[in-house]
Motif scaffolding. Structure first.
Motif, short mmCIF file in Angstrom:
data_model
loop_
_atom_site.label_atom_id
_atom_site.label_comp_id
_atom_site.label_asym_id
_atom_site.label_seq_id
_atom_site.Cartn_x
_atom_site.Cartn_y
_atom_site.Cartn_z
N GLU A 35 -90.71 20.03 11.62
CA GLU A 35 -91.08 20.66 10.70
C GLU A 35 -91.90 19.72 9.65
O GLU A 35 -91.51 18.85 9.55
CB GLU A 35 -90.15 21.56 9.86
CG GLU A 35 -90.55 22.44 8.82
CD GLU A 35 -91.60 23.25 9.23
OE1 GLU A 35 -92.80 23.12 8.65
OE2 GLU A 35 -91.34 24.23 10.01
N LYS B 147 -93.82 21.13 6.87
CA LYS B 147 -94.01 22.14 5.93
C LYS B 147 -93.14 21.55 4.41
O LYS B 147 -92.08 21.97 4.59
CB LYS B 147 -94.13 23.47 6.01
CG LYS B 147 -95.16 23.93 7.06
CD LYS B 147 -96.60 23.73 6.78
CE LYS B 147 -97.49 24.60 7.73
NZ LYS B 147 -97.17 24.06 9.14
N SER C 162 -85.67 18.24 13.05
CA SER C 162 -86.90 18.95 13.50
C SER C 162 -88.43 18.28 13.28
O SER C 162 -88.35 17.30 12.70
CB SER C 162 -86.93 20.33 12.73
OG SER C 162 -87.91 21.01 12.71
N GLY D 178 -94.91 27.75 6.05
CA GLY D 178 -93.74 27.62 6.97
C GLY D 178 -92.69 28.39 6.36
O GLY D 178 -91.21 28.03 6.74
N ARG E 54 -91.09 24.58 3.05
CA ARG E 54 -89.95 25.23 4.12
C ARG E 54 -88.75 23.98 4.02
O ARG E 54 -87.54 24.39 3.89
CB ARG E 54 -90.46 25.27 5.38
CG ARG E 54 -89.28 25.84 6.33
CD ARG E 54 -89.88 26.12 7.68
NE ARG E 54 -88.90 26.78 8.43
CZ ARG E 54 -88.89 26.98 9.91
NH1 ARG E 54 -90.13 26.37 10.42
NH2 ARG E 54 -88.17 27.55 10.53
N SER F 292 -86.93 25.35 15.49
CA SER F 292 -87.71 26.01 16.54
C SER F 292 -86.79 26.05 17.66
O SER F 292 -86.44 25.04 18.29
CB SER F 292 -89.09 25.51 16.66
OG SER F 292 -89.77 25.27 15.50
#
Length: 222
Positions: free
Chosen positions: A96, A98, A94, A220, A101, A61
């Motif tokens: 993240e 999910k 990250s 995601g 993903r 991101s």
């Protein structure tokens, strides 16, 4: 150990922490990029100068600001970099969370390691760097150790991600078909595209395309 590393990260505090970890691993040539477009340009220049990067460490991101960029996320950056330099080692660093993903990053983009940002993330990042340098294996943070073995996760293909992204932009079938044709992606016929989208709707139990995109965003995938 790796000699030349590029960090793609828009937060200075994290970029500095990663650079410190690399220094502790006796890595001296460390470059930074706050924008994905800049990171890709640095990769291109290094290849042109015949001094390519050994490793790319990228977030997923990147905050949007006044600057207009072609590449807006780590996924797009890694995909673009792999086309230029397929053999480059890549680590995603990250927040993240999910699983779909994360598994897609390994299956579709061929990343070498995924490390979750958190309280103990820097030691894990250092360990991942050492591991992928010494052995050609896939490395995940401890909390994600079962993701690649989880057969319940749909084997989402890069083609599916492309379809979902185009749908999320409001493209209709004919427009998706034209976009795929211009990118040299097959199958690109409207009938084939419609069948694939219907298959995704059935799997995700989506009532329509809008519902499918909503689910994809929650997971995601787009």
């Amino acid at each position: 150990m790796f000699k030349k590393i590029l960090i793609a990260e828009d937060l200075d505090s994290i970029s500095i922490a990663v650079a410190q970890a690399l220094t502790e691993l006796s890595i001296t040539e460390i470059h930074h990029a706050k924008y994905c477009d800049d990171a890709l340009l640095q990769i291109k220049k290094a290849l042109h100068d015949d001094v390519p990067y050994d490793l790319l460490i990228s977030d997923l991101s990147f905050k949007i600001d006044h600057r207009e960029n072609k590449l807006t996320c780590g996924d797009e950056l890694i995909e673009a970099v792999k086309k230029l330099q397929p053999g480059i080692k890549t680590i995603v660093f990250s927040i993240e969370d999910k699983s779909y993903r994360i598994k897609s990053l390994f299956n579709n983009l061929g990343i070498n390691a995924y490390v979750s940002k958190g309280r103990n993330s820097i030691p894990q990042l250092k360990k991942a760097i050492e591991s992928i340098y010494s052995a050609d294996e896939k490395i995940l943070s401890s909390e994600w150790s079962d993701v690649l073995r989880d057969k319940s996760l749909l084997e989402i293909e890069a083609y599916d991600i492309t379809l979902l992204k185009l749908l999320s932009k409001g493209f209709i079938l004919d427009e998706i078909s034209q976009e795929l044709k211009s990118s040299g992606i097959i199958p690109n016929g409207s009938s084939s595209i419609e069948k694939r989208i219907n298959k995704l709707k059935i799997y995700f139990k989506a009532n329509n395309n809008v519902h499918l995109i909503a689910i994809s965003k929650d997971l995601g995938l787009v």
